[in-house]
Design an enzyme around this catalytic site. Structure first.
Site, PDB file in Angstrom:
ATOM      1  CE  LYS A 182      -5.311   6.898 -15.833  1.00 35.92           C
ATOM      2  NZ  LYS A 182      -4.600   7.621 -15.206  1.00 35.92           N
ATOM      3  N   GLY A 209      -2.574  -0.990  -9.935  1.00 39.71           N
ATOM      4  CA  GLY A 209      -2.963  -0.747  -9.487  1.00 39.71           C
ATOM      5  C   GLY A 209      -3.281  -1.081  -7.484  1.00 39.71           C
ATOM      6  N   GLY A 219      -8.523  -2.763  -9.220  1.00 44.02           N
ATOM      7  CA  GLY A 219      -8.603  -3.424 -10.162  1.00 44.02           C
ATOM      8  C   GLY A 219      -9.641  -4.182  -9.849  1.00 44.02           C
ATOM      9  CD  GLU A 272       1.664  -5.785 -10.264  1.00 37.71           C
ATOM     10  OE1 GLU A 272       1.441  -5.280  -8.954  1.00 37.71           O
ATOM     11  OE2 GLU A 272       3.063  -4.841 -10.878  1.00 37.71           O
ATOM     12  CB  CYS A 312       2.747  -3.467  -6.002  1.00 40.29           C
ATOM     13  SG  CYS A 312       3.497  -3.886  -7.366  1.00 40.29           S
ATOM     14  CD  GLU A 367      -0.715  -2.303  -1.854  1.00 39.13           C
ATOM     15  OE1 GLU A 367      -1.600  -1.822  -2.221  1.00 39.13           O
ATOM     16  OE2 GLU A 367       0.400  -2.823  -2.284  1.00 39.13           O
TER      17      GLU A 367
HETATM   18  P1  NAI Z   1      -5.780   3.849  -8.080  1.00 41.38           P
HETATM   19  O1  NAI Z   1      -5.645   2.371  -8.400  1.00 41.38           O
HETATM   20  O2  NAI Z   1      -6.524   4.580  -7.558  1.00 41.38           O
HETATM   21  O3  NAI Z   1      -4.518   3.657 -10.100  1.00 41.38           O
HETATM   22  C1  NAI Z   1      -3.910   3.597  -9.974  1.00 41.38           C
HETATM   23  C2  NAI Z   1      -4.481   3.819 -11.579  1.00 41.38           C
HETATM   24  O4  NAI Z   1      -5.815   3.363 -11.769  1.00 41.38           O
HETATM   25  C3  NAI Z   1      -4.008   5.691 -11.879  1.00 41.38           C
HETATM   26  O5  NAI Z   1      -3.936   5.470 -13.099  1.00 41.38           O
HETATM   27  C4  NAI Z   1      -5.783   5.564 -11.543  1.00 41.38           C
HETATM   28  O6  NAI Z   1      -5.923   7.534 -12.585  1.00 41.38           O
HETATM   29  C5  NAI Z   1      -6.464   4.401 -12.412  1.00 41.38           C
HETATM   30  N1  NAI Z   1      -7.956   4.096 -11.643  1.00 41.38           N
HETATM   31  C6  NAI Z   1      -8.659   4.916 -10.655  1.00 41.38           C
HETATM   32  N2  NAI Z   1      -9.709   4.730 -10.819  1.00 41.38           N
HETATM   33  C7  NAI Z   1      -9.852   4.239 -11.822  1.00 41.38           C
HETATM   34  C8  NAI Z   1     -11.893   3.390 -12.225  1.00 41.38           C
HETATM   35  N3  NAI Z   1     -12.402   3.890 -11.555  1.00 41.38           N
HETATM   36  N4  NAI Z   1     -11.715   3.343 -13.319  1.00 41.38           N
HETATM   37  C9  NAI Z   1     -10.755   3.321 -14.429  1.00 41.38           C
HETATM   38  N5  NAI Z   1      -8.773   3.673 -13.666  1.00 41.38           N
HETATM   39  C10 NAI Z   1      -8.834   4.005 -12.452  1.00 41.38           C
HETATM   40  O7  NAI Z   1      -3.932   3.610  -6.635  1.00 41.38           O
HETATM   41  P2  NAI Z   1      -4.774   5.189  -5.659  1.00 41.38           P
HETATM   42  O8  NAI Z   1      -5.202   5.952  -5.887  1.00 41.38           O
HETATM   43  O9  NAI Z   1      -3.686   6.196  -6.449  1.00 41.38           O
HETATM   44  O10 NAI Z   1      -3.840   4.784  -4.460  1.00 41.38           O
HETATM   45  C11 NAI Z   1      -4.814   4.214  -3.463  1.00 41.38           C
HETATM   46  C12 NAI Z   1      -3.497   2.821  -3.022  1.00 41.38           C
HETATM   47  O11 NAI Z   1      -3.541   1.971  -4.343  1.00 41.38           O
HETATM   48  C13 NAI Z   1      -1.948   2.963  -2.858  1.00 41.38           C
HETATM   49  O12 NAI Z   1      -2.099   3.353  -1.207  1.00 41.38           O
HETATM   50  C14 NAI Z   1      -1.854   1.919  -2.670  1.00 41.38           C
HETATM   51  O13 NAI Z   1      -2.058   0.615  -1.146  1.00 41.38           O
HETATM   52  C15 NAI Z   1      -2.819   0.619  -3.647  1.00 41.38           C
HETATM   53  N6  NAI Z   1      -1.859   1.309  -5.458  1.00 41.38           N
HETATM   54  C16 NAI Z   1      -1.277   0.108  -5.426  1.00 41.38           C
HETATM   55  C17 NAI Z   1       0.295   0.141  -7.028  1.00 41.38           C
HETATM   56  C18 NAI Z   1      -0.181  -0.997  -6.982  1.00 41.38           C
HETATM   57  O14 NAI Z   1       1.591  -0.818  -7.854  1.00 41.38           O
HETATM   58  N7  NAI Z   1      -0.099  -2.727  -6.748  1.00 41.38           N
HETATM   59  C19 NAI Z   1       0.084   1.376  -7.296  1.00 41.38           C
HETATM   60  C20 NAI Z   1      -0.615   2.638  -6.922  1.00 41.38           C
HETATM   61  C21 NAI Z   1      -1.269   2.346  -5.895  1.00 41.38           C
END
Ligand code: NAI
Ligand code: MG
Length: 502
Positions: free
Chosen positions: A185, A238, A243, A260, A294, A396
Site C-alpha cells: 500500500k 512512517g 507504527g 521503521e 526519517c 519530529e
Molecule cells: P503516516 O505514518 O500517517 O503515513 C505513512 C503510511 O501509513 C501511509 O501509507 C499511510 O497511508 C499509512 N497509514 C496512516 N494511518 C494508518 C493506519 N491507521 N493504519 C495503517 N496505515 C496507516 O505519516 P503522515 O501522516 O503522512 O506524516 C506524519 C508524520 O509522520 C510526518 O510529519 C513525519 O514526522 C512522520 N513520517 C515519517 C516517515 C519515515 O520515513 N519514518 C515517513 C512519513 C512520515
C-alpha cells in the site's frame, strides 16, 4: 523535459489498482487525486482501495503463494528481480520525472539518488535469492538436524511518501527474493511511481498475484491491511504514532511486524572537525529531500568553541540553497509533499519562537513566481539557541528545519544526544578517530555516520533503536524479516525409539 510551469497543459494521469496481475477499479468505484506539490495542480487520479480491495489483494497473494510462486526456484526468483532492476534502469528517466512530479523532490535527487538506489536494491536482492540457506546443527546421538529458511507467506507492506519508489523497493526486494508474496500500500500522497513499478513487474513476468499494489488512505486501506487475518507479516515505514497502531493491530493476530519509524538524529560537530566538511554535512542532514527524511540530522550539536564560525557559514549556505521548480536541474529544494506537512512546519516555527529559540535563517515561505506560488514551499530554516528539552528538539518536524544546540562537555553531550524517544541515526564530525568510534558506541541509534551523512547502500542494514522501530531493512538482515526457520530432525539409527520400552 516538462517543467512545473507546463503542468497545466499535461493531461491528468489515471491509474487503477494492481490485483492478481490485472488492473482493476476499486470495488467502491472511488478514486482520489494526487496533486503536484510544486503547483497544487492534479497530477493523477487513482483508484482508491479500501477493505474490500485489500481482501481481494490478500486472497490473490495467498493463491500466488500457495501456487506457482512457491514452486519457482531461487534462481528464477533472482532472475525476475534482475529483470525488474534492468527495467527500472531503462525507465529511470521517466520514473524520476514522475517521482518529482508526485512528491516534489528535485529531479536532481530522483535522478542521482532515488532511481539508482531502487535499481541497486532489486539487484542486490536478486543476487541474494540464491544465497538464502539453512544450517546443519551438530546434535548428539544418531540424529541429523538441519534448518530450512522458508518464506513467511503473504506480506502486507505500508510505505510513506518521502521516498515513494525507494521505499517500495526496500520492501518488495527482500520479500520477493525470499519467496513471499506481497500486498503493497503506497502512501495516498504519492501513489504514482509504485503503480508504474506494477507495470514493470508485469513486464518482467512475475506470476499473477505475487505483487499486488493497492493505493488508498491509511485509516481505511492501511488499517484493513494491518489488521488482516490472512497476512503473515506486516512491514511499515512512517510515523511512530501509526507504527504503534500497526503493532496493536498485528498483535491481535500475532502477525509478524517490522517498523521503521521517526527520528530526531543528533548531528554532532566537535571543535576539531573540518568545519567546511561539517557544514556540508549539516546541510545534507537537514535540507536533503526538504528535510522529509526519517534519519534527518535535525538536532545539530555544536561545540561552543566553533559555534560562531559554524553558524556564520551554515546560515550563509542555507540562504544560497536554490528553492524552486523541482523539475529544474539546478534546484536543490522543491516543495514539501503536501499542504498538511507545510502547515505542520509553519506551526513549529511558532513553537520555536514561543520556546525562545532564535530564527537564524529562513522561517517562512519563499517568494516564488507563476504557478509555483501555489506550491507547498518552505525556506531552509535554522533555529539557534535551542535546548534539548524544547519541543523543536524533541518532536519530529519532518521539514527543512535544523535545531542547533551548543555543548562543551562530552559526558553531557552523550546524555543529551541520547535524550530522545528516537534512535534511528546520528552524525559525528571530528578528526579524532578514537573520539569518533567512542561516540559511535555511545549513541543509541541504528546508523552512525562519521564525517558523512545520509549515506546508504542496499548491502548495509538500516533501522531503529528505541521508538524508531524494530527490524533492519537492506542487507542480509532484511532477509531475516522475510524468512522463518524450520528445524528438521532425522533419526539415523533406524531403531525404534527406546523411551517406552518394547
Ligand atoms: P503516516 O505514518 O500517517 O503515513 C505513512 C503510511 O501509513 C501511509 O501509507 C499511510 O497511508 C499509512 N497509514 C496512516 N494511518 C494508518 C493506519 N491507521 N493504519 C495503517 N496505515 C496507516 O505519516 P503522515 O501522516 O503522512 O506524516 C506524519 C508524520 O509522520 C510526518 O510529519 C513525519 O514526522 C512522520 N513520517 C515519517 C516517515 C519515515 O520515513 N519514518 C515517513 C512519513 C512520515
Ligand atoms: Mg498520518
Amino acid at each position: 523535459m516538462s517543467t512545473a510551469q507546463q503542468s497545466p497543459t499535461e493531461a491528468v494521469r489515471r491509474y487503477q489498482l494492481f490485483i492478481d496481475g490485472k488492473w482493476v477499479d476499486a470495488e467502491s468505484g472511488k478514486t482520489f487525486t494526487t496533486p503536484n506539490p510544486a503547483t497544487g495542480e492534479p497530477l493523477a487520479e487513482v483508484a482508491e482501495a479500501d477493505a474490500a480491495d485489500i481482501d481481494k489483494a490478500v486472497a490473490a497473494a495467498r493463491r500466488a503463494f500457495e501456487g506457482k510462486w512457491s514452486r519457482l526456484s531461487a534462481r528464477d526468483r533472482g532472475r525476475l528481480l534482475f529483470k525488474l532492476a534492468g527495467l527500472v534502469e531503462s525507465h529511470a528517466k521517466e520514473l524520476a520525472a514522475l517521482e518529482t512530479a508526485d512528491n516534489g523532490k528535485p529531479i536532481r535527487e530522483t535522478t542521482l539518488f532515488d532511481l539508482p538506489q531502487v535499481a541497486e536494491n532489486f539487484e542486490y536482492f536478486a543476487g541474494a535469492a540464491t544465497k538464502i540457506e539453512g544450517e546443519t546443527i551438530p546434535v548428539p546421538g544418531q540424529m541429523f538436524n538441519y534448518t530450512l529458511r522458508e518464506p513467511l507467506g503473504v506480506c502486507g507492506q505500508i510505505i510513506p511518501w518521502n521516498f515513494p519508489l525507494l521505499m517500495a523497493a526496500w520492501k518488495l526486494a527482500p520479500a520477493l527474493a525470499a519467496g513471499n508474496t506481497v500486498v503493497l500500500k503506497p502512501a495516498e500522497q504519492t501513489p504514482v511511481t509504485a503503480l508504474e513499478l506494477g507495470k514493470l513487474i508485469q513486464e518482467a513476468g512475475f506470476p499473477d498475484g505475487v505483487v499486488n499494489i493497492v493505493p488508498g488512505y491509511g485509516e481505511t486501506a492501511g488499517a484493513a491491511l494491518a489488521a488482516h487475518k490472512d497476512i503473515d507479516k506486516i512491514a511499515f515505514t512512517g510515523s511512530t504514532e501509526v507504527g504503534k497502531r500497526i503493532a496493536h493491530a498485528a498483535a491481535d493476530n500475532l502477525t509478524k511486524v517490522s517498523l521503521e519509524l521517526g527520528g530526531k538524529a543528533p548531528n554532532i560537530v566537535f571543535a576539531d572537525a573540518n568545519i567546511e566538511q561539517a557544514v556540508s554535512g549539516a546541510m545534507m542532514g537537514i535540507f536533503y529531500n526538504q528535510g522529509q527524511v526519517c534519519c534527518a540530522g535535525s538536532r545539530v550539536f555544536l561545540h561552543e568553541r566553533i559555534k560562531d564560525e559554524f553558524l556564520d557559514r551554515f546560515k550563509e549556505r542555507a540562504g544560497k540553497v536554490k528553492v524552486g521548480d523541482p523539475m529544474e536541474q539546478t534546484t536543490l529544494m522543491g516543495p514539501q509533499v503536501s499542504e498538511e506537512q507545510l502547515n505542520r512546519i509553519t506551526g513549529y516555527v511558532d513553537v520555536a519562537r514561543e520556546e525562545g529559540a532564535t530564527i537564524l535563517a529562513g522561517g517562512g515561505r519563499p517568494d516564488l513566481e507563476g504557478n509555483l506560488q501555489k506550491g507547498f514551499f518552505f525556506q531552509p530554516t535554522i533555529f539557534s539557541e535551542v535546548h534539548n528539552k524544547m519541543r523543536v528538539a524533541q518532536e519530529e518536524i519532518f521539514g527543512p528545519v535544523a535545531s542547533v544546540i551548543t555543548f562543551s562537555d562530552e559526558e553531557d553531550l552523550i546524555q543529551q544526544a541520547n535524550e530522545t524517544i528516537y534512535g534511528l541515526s546520528a552524525g559525528i564530525w571530528t578528526q579524532d578517530i578514537t573520539r569518533a568510534h567512542r561516540f559511535a558506541r555511545a549513541i543509541k541509534a541504528g546508523t552512525i555516520w562519521i564525517n558523512t551523512f545520509n549515506v546508504m547502500n542496499a548491502a548495509s542494514p538500516f533501522g531503529g533503536y528505541k521508538q524508531s522501530g524494530y527490524g533492519r531493512e537492506m542487507g542480509r538482515h532484511a532477509l531475516e524479516l522475510y524468512t522463518q526457520v524450520k528445524s528438521v530432525w532425522v533419526d539415523l539409527s533406524g531403531k525404534p525409539m527406546g523411551w517406552y520400552g518394547k
